[in-house]
Design an enzyme around this catalytic site. Structure first.
Site, short mmCIF file in Angstrom:
data_model
loop_
_atom_site.label_atom_id
_atom_site.label_comp_id
_atom_site.label_asym_id
_atom_site.label_seq_id
_atom_site.Cartn_x
_atom_site.Cartn_y
_atom_site.Cartn_z
N ASP A 165 43.53 32.08 29.66
CA ASP A 165 43.99 32.71 30.94
C ASP A 165 43.80 32.12 32.05
O ASP A 165 44.20 32.38 33.15
CB ASP A 165 43.22 34.26 31.26
CG ASP A 165 41.59 34.12 31.26
OD1 ASP A 165 41.15 33.13 31.12
OD2 ASP A 165 40.96 35.04 31.13
N SER A 166 43.39 30.87 31.77
CA SER A 166 43.28 29.74 33.06
C SER A 166 44.86 29.46 33.55
O SER A 166 44.91 28.96 34.56
CB SER A 166 42.68 28.66 32.60
OG SER A 166 43.01 28.08 31.23
N ASP A 196 44.02 34.12 24.39
CA ASP A 196 43.21 34.77 25.33
C ASP A 196 43.46 36.17 25.74
O ASP A 196 44.56 36.33 26.22
CB ASP A 196 43.05 33.72 26.41
CG ASP A 196 41.59 33.64 27.04
OD1 ASP A 196 40.61 34.39 26.52
OD2 ASP A 196 41.25 32.77 28.01
N LYS A 206 40.76 35.66 21.60
CA LYS A 206 39.34 35.19 22.52
C LYS A 206 38.95 36.46 23.70
O LYS A 206 40.03 36.72 24.19
CB LYS A 206 39.66 33.96 22.98
CG LYS A 206 38.19 33.46 23.76
CD LYS A 206 38.13 32.04 24.10
CE LYS A 206 38.97 32.16 25.73
NZ LYS A 206 37.83 32.56 26.47
N GLU A 240 35.73 37.68 26.22
CA GLU A 240 34.65 37.15 27.10
C GLU A 240 33.32 37.99 27.07
O GLU A 240 33.41 39.11 26.63
CB GLU A 240 35.14 36.79 28.50
CG GLU A 240 36.02 35.65 28.53
CD GLU A 240 36.33 35.27 29.93
OE1 GLU A 240 37.18 34.58 30.18
OE2 GLU A 240 35.77 35.81 31.07
N GLU A 275 30.44 27.85 27.67
CA GLU A 275 30.78 27.34 28.93
C GLU A 275 29.95 27.12 30.09
O GLU A 275 29.25 28.17 30.45
CB GLU A 275 32.10 28.03 29.43
CG GLU A 275 32.71 27.32 30.96
CD GLU A 275 33.95 27.97 31.13
OE1 GLU A 275 34.66 27.47 32.20
OE2 GLU A 275 34.62 28.89 30.75
#
Length: 289
Positions: A52-53, A91, A121, A123, A190
């Site tokens: 999602d970056s 993501d 993925k 978070e 991270e």
């Protein structure tokens, strides 16, 4: 590396586990479009994450939060079409899975059915552990993500390292263990101190991929636009530039603009010709009009 190299056998989750046992580092990179996927494929990476970056690196948002499921699916489908061997991770964006197991499952199924991802993925720990368990129970492999989790950056006080006190480190480690117990296949850690990563690796069986988490992780991931010097935004301290493509691209476009303005481009060799007889006939036809 030649783009005409013999195709590799497709990477599997079993391959990742075997590499972890053998101490062979795993290589993950992000990609957001078909050319990026082809580059990752040719470079021989193990996994590709459509992160999602992309919200910031590709779509121009100021954080990862605004990107939508539909936007992510467009990008993920493009990457899928450019990949063969690496595992593809999609993501799940902010707001697409947190509220309930049913929402998480519906979103993840779209990524599997519409974009062909191998894993999804999500978070954080906390309630995301329950979401991960529900997805795994439904047969969808999951990548967990702990430490600095950009979707919850406001709650974390900004883009800053996590787990820098003993108590905060224990919370990150506990999240990692909980995600493993929920059945996750992989973990991204991270922006945590190296000792925290080492403690996680010692306590879990699944592969741990680090980003700003030190050398003790089982593998590393970097953002495509960061490592190639394409993105012009601020870079975290863990980013290493392996190329400076933005500078090269600016130089190339500027050179093109100069030549267009000076008349140097296009030159005769950049155009197409007609046979002399056809050119003469064209003039005659035009003269008759």
């Amino acid at each position: 590396m030649s783009t005409h190299a013999a195709p590799r056998r497709r990477v599997t989750l079993a391959d990742l586990a075997a590499k972890k046992r053998a101490g062979e580092p795993l290589v993950m990179v992000t990609a957001y479009d078909h050319p990026g996927a082809q580059i990752a494929e040719a470079a021989g990476v193990d996994l590709v994450l459509v992160g999602d970056s992309a919200a910031m690196t590709v779509l121009g948002y100021d954080s990862t939060v605004p990107i939508t499921v539909d936007e992510m699916l467009v990008l993920t489908r493009a990457v899928r079409r450019g990949l063969d061997a690496p595992l593809l991770v999609g993501d799940l964006p902010f707001g697409s899975y947190e509220a309930s197991d049913a929402l998480a499952l519906a979103t993840a199924q779209r990524f599997v059915k519409e974009a062909g991802v191998d894993l999804v993925k999500i978070e954080r720990g906390g309630t995301s552990v329950a979401r991960a368990r529900a997805l795994v129970d439904a047969g969808i492999p999951v990548v967990g993500h702990v430490g600095l989790t950009p979707q919850s950056v406001a709650a974390l006080g900004g883009y800053r390292a996590q787990g820098r006190t003993a108590e905060a480190a224990i919370a990150v480690i506990d999240d990692a263990i909980a995600l493993q117990n929920a059945g996750c296949s992989l973990l991204v850690v991270e922006a945590v101190p190296s000792p925290v990563t080492a403690a996680i690796v010692d306590r879990v069986d699944f592969p741990v991929i680090g980003i700003g988490a030190g050398a003790s992780a089982d593998g590393q991931v970097l953002v495509f636009h960061d490592l190639l010097g394409i993105y012009d935004g601020p870079a975290a301290r863990f980013v290493k530039r392996y190329a400076h493509l933005r500078d090269a691209a600016i130089d190339g476009v500027a050179a093109y603009a100069r030549e267009v303005r000076s008349g140097a481009y296009p030159a005769p060799e950049h155009g197409y010709t007609m046979a002399d007889a056809e050119e003469q006939r064209l003039r005659e036809l035009l003269d008759r009009r």
